[in-house]
Structure formats: C-alpha cells, structure tokens
Design an enzyme around this catalytic site. Structure first.
Site, PDB file in Angstrom:
ATOM      1  N   ASP A   9     -45.337  10.210  91.301  1.00 53.04           N
ATOM      2  CA  ASP A   9     -44.835  11.700  91.209  1.00 53.04           C
ATOM      3  C   ASP A   9     -45.906  12.376  90.353  1.00 53.04           C
ATOM      4  O   ASP A   9     -45.964  13.255  89.912  1.00 53.04           O
ATOM      5  CB  ASP A   9     -43.554  12.005  90.324  1.00 53.04           C
ATOM      6  CG  ASP A   9     -42.695  11.150  91.327  1.00 53.04           C
ATOM      7  OD1 ASP A   9     -42.631  11.217  92.471  1.00 53.04           O
ATOM      8  OD2 ASP A   9     -41.314  10.855  90.740  1.00 53.04           O
ATOM      9  N   PHE A  58     -37.754  11.396 100.121  1.00 49.87           N
ATOM     10  CA  PHE A  58     -37.527  12.924 100.456  1.00 49.87           C
ATOM     11  C   PHE A  58     -36.132  13.234 100.324  1.00 49.87           C
ATOM     12  O   PHE A  58     -35.614  14.320 100.596  1.00 49.87           O
ATOM     13  CB  PHE A  58     -38.088  13.341 101.861  1.00 49.87           C
ATOM     14  CG  PHE A  58     -39.627  13.064 102.207  1.00 49.87           C
ATOM     15  CD1 PHE A  58     -40.209  13.261 101.028  1.00 49.87           C
ATOM     16  CD2 PHE A  58     -40.221  12.775 103.459  1.00 49.87           C
ATOM     17  CE1 PHE A  58     -41.589  12.927 101.139  1.00 49.87           C
ATOM     18  CE2 PHE A  58     -41.309  12.514 103.531  1.00 49.87           C
ATOM     19  CZ  PHE A  58     -42.182  12.751 102.603  1.00 49.87           C
ATOM     20  N   LYS A  59     -35.349  12.308  99.846  1.00 52.15           N
ATOM     21  CA  LYS A  59     -33.917  12.741  99.590  1.00 52.15           C
ATOM     22  C   LYS A  59     -33.060  13.686 100.417  1.00 52.15           C
ATOM     23  O   LYS A  59     -32.844  14.601 100.500  1.00 52.15           O
ATOM     24  CB  LYS A  59     -33.669  13.198  98.115  1.00 52.15           C
ATOM     25  CG  LYS A  59     -34.017  12.164  97.110  1.00 52.15           C
ATOM     26  CD  LYS A  59     -33.367  12.471  95.800  1.00 52.15           C
ATOM     27  CE  LYS A  59     -33.978  11.415  94.715  1.00 52.15           C
ATOM     28  NZ  LYS A  59     -35.277  11.540  94.465  1.00 52.15           N
ATOM     29  N   ILE A  60     -33.504  13.007 101.793  1.00 55.84           N
ATOM     30  CA  ILE A  60     -33.219  13.761 102.909  1.00 55.84           C
ATOM     31  C   ILE A  60     -31.696  14.062 102.773  1.00 55.84           C
ATOM     32  O   ILE A  60     -30.629  13.381 102.664  1.00 55.84           O
ATOM     33  CB  ILE A  60     -33.157  12.986 104.250  1.00 55.84           C
ATOM     34  CG1 ILE A  60     -34.680  12.681 104.513  1.00 55.84           C
ATOM     35  CG2 ILE A  60     -32.828  13.647 105.675  1.00 55.84           C
ATOM     36  CD1 ILE A  60     -34.949  11.726 105.397  1.00 55.84           C
ATOM     37  N   ALA A  61     -31.115  15.678 103.027  1.00 51.19           N
ATOM     38  CA  ALA A  61     -29.877  16.016 102.860  1.00 51.19           C
ATOM     39  C   ALA A  61     -29.485  17.221 103.957  1.00 51.19           C
ATOM     40  O   ALA A  61     -29.212  18.365 103.098  1.00 51.19           O
ATOM     41  CB  ALA A  61     -29.629  16.303 101.365  1.00 51.19           C
ATOM     42  N   ASP A  62     -29.726  16.899 105.072  1.00 50.44           N
ATOM     43  CA  ASP A  62     -29.339  18.084 105.907  1.00 50.44           C
ATOM     44  C   ASP A  62     -28.368  17.734 107.108  1.00 50.44           C
ATOM     45  O   ASP A  62     -28.024  16.637 107.128  1.00 50.44           O
ATOM     46  CB  ASP A  62     -30.974  18.436 106.144  1.00 50.44           C
ATOM     47  CG  ASP A  62     -30.690  20.090 106.391  1.00 50.44           C
ATOM     48  OD1 ASP A  62     -29.929  20.715 107.056  1.00 50.44           O
ATOM     49  OD2 ASP A  62     -31.797  20.854 105.875  1.00 50.44           O
ATOM     50  N   TYR A  65     -29.520  16.822 112.956  1.00 54.04           N
ATOM     51  CA  TYR A  65     -30.924  17.011 113.716  1.00 54.04           C
ATOM     52  C   TYR A  65     -32.193  17.125 112.777  1.00 54.04           C
ATOM     53  O   TYR A  65     -33.034  16.622 112.904  1.00 54.04           O
ATOM     54  CB  TYR A  65     -30.582  18.101 114.594  1.00 54.04           C
ATOM     55  CG  TYR A  65     -31.887  18.311 115.336  1.00 54.04           C
ATOM     56  CD1 TYR A  65     -32.545  17.571 116.382  1.00 54.04           C
ATOM     57  CD2 TYR A  65     -32.639  19.432 115.064  1.00 54.04           C
ATOM     58  CE1 TYR A  65     -33.850  17.613 116.883  1.00 54.04           C
ATOM     59  CE2 TYR A  65     -33.859  20.028 115.708  1.00 54.04           C
ATOM     60  CZ  TYR A  65     -34.488  19.030 116.729  1.00 54.04           C
ATOM     61  OH  TYR A  65     -35.470  19.223 117.141  1.00 54.04           O
ATOM     62  N   GLY A 169     -37.455   3.407  81.674  1.00 59.49           N
ATOM     63  CA  GLY A 169     -38.422   4.048  81.252  1.00 59.49           C
ATOM     64  C   GLY A 169     -38.025   5.513  80.765  1.00 59.49           C
ATOM     65  O   GLY A 169     -37.552   5.740  79.763  1.00 59.49           O
ATOM     66  N   SER A 174     -31.266   1.129  81.359  1.00 65.66           N
ATOM     67  CA  SER A 174     -31.455  -0.162  80.885  1.00 65.66           C
ATOM     68  C   SER A 174     -32.203  -1.173  81.869  1.00 65.66           C
ATOM     69  O   SER A 174     -31.725  -1.428  82.938  1.00 65.66           O
ATOM     70  CB  SER A 174     -30.017  -0.732  80.406  1.00 65.66           C
ATOM     71  OG  SER A 174     -29.976  -1.916  80.142  1.00 65.66           O
TER      72      SER A 174
HETATM   73  O1  3DU Z   1     -38.211   8.777  85.715  1.00 62.79           O
HETATM   74  P1  3DU Z   1     -39.269   8.331  86.512  1.00 62.79           P
HETATM   75  O2  3DU Z   1     -40.776   8.949  86.015  1.00 62.79           O
HETATM   76  O3  3DU Z   1     -39.489   6.455  86.071  1.00 62.79           O
HETATM   77  O4  3DU Z   1     -39.459   8.460  87.984  1.00 62.79           O
HETATM   78  C1  3DU Z   1     -38.199   8.169  88.686  1.00 62.79           C
HETATM   79  C2  3DU Z   1     -38.193   8.399  90.325  1.00 62.79           C
HETATM   80  O5  3DU Z   1     -37.008   7.842  90.871  1.00 62.79           O
HETATM   81  C3  3DU Z   1     -38.623   9.729  90.473  1.00 62.79           C
HETATM   82  O6  3DU Z   1     -39.474   9.817  91.596  1.00 62.79           O
HETATM   83  C4  3DU Z   1     -37.089  10.262  90.863  1.00 62.79           C
HETATM   84  O7  3DU Z   1     -37.250  11.340  91.796  1.00 62.79           O
HETATM   85  C5  3DU Z   1     -36.411   8.908  91.511  1.00 62.79           C
HETATM   86  N1  3DU Z   1     -35.145   9.131  91.425  1.00 62.79           N
HETATM   87  C6  3DU Z   1     -34.329   9.153  90.094  1.00 62.79           C
HETATM   88  O8  3DU Z   1     -34.975   9.306  89.046  1.00 62.79           O
HETATM   89  C7  3DU Z   1     -33.038   8.997  90.095  1.00 62.79           C
HETATM   90  C8  3DU Z   1     -32.368   8.866  91.172  1.00 62.79           C
HETATM   91  O9  3DU Z   1     -30.861   8.608  91.167  1.00 62.79           O
HETATM   92  C9  3DU Z   1     -32.957   8.499  92.510  1.00 62.79           C
HETATM   93  C10 3DU Z   1     -34.462   8.846  92.496  1.00 62.79           C
END
Ligand code: 3DU
Length: 209
Positions: A9, A58-62, A65, A169, A174
């Site tokens: 990210d 992209f956590k598509i949520a639409d 189509y 992290g 956990s």
């Molecule tokens: O928190 P971190 O920096 O380790 O990144 C976690 C990634 O996983 C980040 O891209 C976020 O959008 C994604 N993610 C979640 O953190 C939690 C979810 O439930 C789904 C995706």
C-alpha cells in the site's frame, strides 16, 4: 505451506517495484489496493505481476454489471485474483466469479473487516457471507486475524475454501491466525519497516513452524 502475501500500500510506483524486488524471495503473492493503483496507475499491476502473482484488492462492492467491469479491468491488467466484498450478495458475487472464470482467475470474498468497525455490522452476517461466497463459486475468503474466535467460526463454515488473513503487524492481529488460515496478508509490518526483506524473511520462518 502457508502463504505470505505482501500488501503493497505504498503510493509511489517505483518505490513499490523496489520493495517488491527486495521481498520477492520471501513472499508468495503481492496484493495491491487503491492507494497504489490510484497513484501509480493500473499499469503497475502488470509490472508487479512479472515479480509475483498480483491480487487486486479493489474490494469490489457494486451492482453486478459495474462490479463485472471492475473485475475485468483487474484481470486484463494481469491480476491473478480479485477481492470482492461479500456483503454485496449473490448476484454480484456470481457475476465477478463469471468474469474471473473467463480469465482463469480467482475471487476472494471479504467476510468481516479486521478493523474494530468490522464487528458493528459485518460479524453478524459473515457466516452467511461464507455460504453465499461458496455457492457463487468464490475460491476463497478474507477473514480477520484480529478476532480469532470469529476466524475459527469462519474456518468451520468455509470447508475447503482458501482463507487469507490480514491484520498481523500494524493492526495487532494474532499470529495464531495461521492455525486457521491458508495465508497471511501483511502490509505495514513489512513495507514500513526499516528492512522489508528481513521482516518478510522472519514472517516466512514463522509460517514454516
Ligand atoms: O494493516 P496492514 O498494513 O498490514 O495492511 C493490511 C492490508 O489488508 C491492507 O491493504 C488492507 O486494505 C487489507 N485488508 C485489511 O486490512 C482488512 C480486511 O478485513 C481486508 C483487507
């Protein structure tokens, strides 16, 4: 073996490439999300896919189509899989799976977000989401490492679907999650550390135990 997935990210394409090359030998796949793709352009996915398979988060949520168009763009730009929100319901899930199938790609559905807000609405329906995602033909699920008791329930309902867990992290999830998951997704714990390759190597070692 359990997978280690890098959530990349960062918001600079060259920086992303540099980190990806440094950690490549320790990670299985790279997950991209809006921060990188909206900053560096969708072409970054193809470049990264030459290093490791790319998951387009992209956590598509639409509606079906529009969701199908988003999934198509991801796969046309070298994504190996896409992530869709599970709460969208069966029609969108089915449509995204249909597009994925055209490309030989995979779909993962988010069950409940790992952040505290994930509990406000999503925990109440996440087992139902598992059922709908399975029926629609999703390959796997995204489930929280921050709520092990929920992860355990999701694992039971998921059968042989693949489960990937973010949250280890920076979000203080956990590592016990590896008992129930097929892989972990780690972002800041790797890319925001002083030594991404070393952090990835350490996580890889934990996954082997
Ligand atoms: O928190 P971190 O920096 O380790 O990144 C976690 C990634 O996983 C980040 O891209 C976020 O959008 C994604 N993610 C979640 O953190 C939690 C979810 O439930 C789904 C995706």
């Amino acid at each position: 073996m359990k997978q280690l997935i890098l959530a990349l990210d960062v918001m600079d394409g060259e920086k992303a490439m540099e980190i990806a090359k440094k950690v490549a030998e320790h990670v299985d796949r790279i997950k991209v999300n809006y921060p990188l793709v909206l900053s560096a352009g969708v072409g970054i996915m193809k470049r990264l896919s030459e290093i490791k398979p790319v998951i387009a988060d992209f956590k598509i949520a639409d509606v079906p189509y529009t969701s199908s168009l988003i999934a198509r763009i991801a796969f046309e730009n070298s994504a190996e899989s896409v992530i869709v929100h599970g709460f969208v319901g069966s029609d969108t899930l089915r449509e995204v799976c249909r597009v994925a199938e055209e490309f030989g790609g995979k779909v993962y559905a988010v069950t409940e977000l790992s952040s505290p807000g994930g509990e406000e609405f999503m925990s109440a329906v996440s087992l139902k989401i598992v059922e709908k995602a399975k029926e629609a033909g999703c390959h796997g699920l995204i489930a929280p490492s921050t709520r092990i008791e929920r992860l355990r329930e999701i694992r039971k309902a998921a059968g042989d679907m693949e489960i990937l867990c973010p949250g280890i992290g920076a979000q203080k999830g956990s590592i016990e999650a590896v008992k129930y998951a097929d892989g972990i997704i780690v972002g800041r714990g790797i890319y925001a550390s002083g030594n991404p390759a070393e952090e990835a190597r350490k996580l890889r070692r934990v996954l082997k135990i």
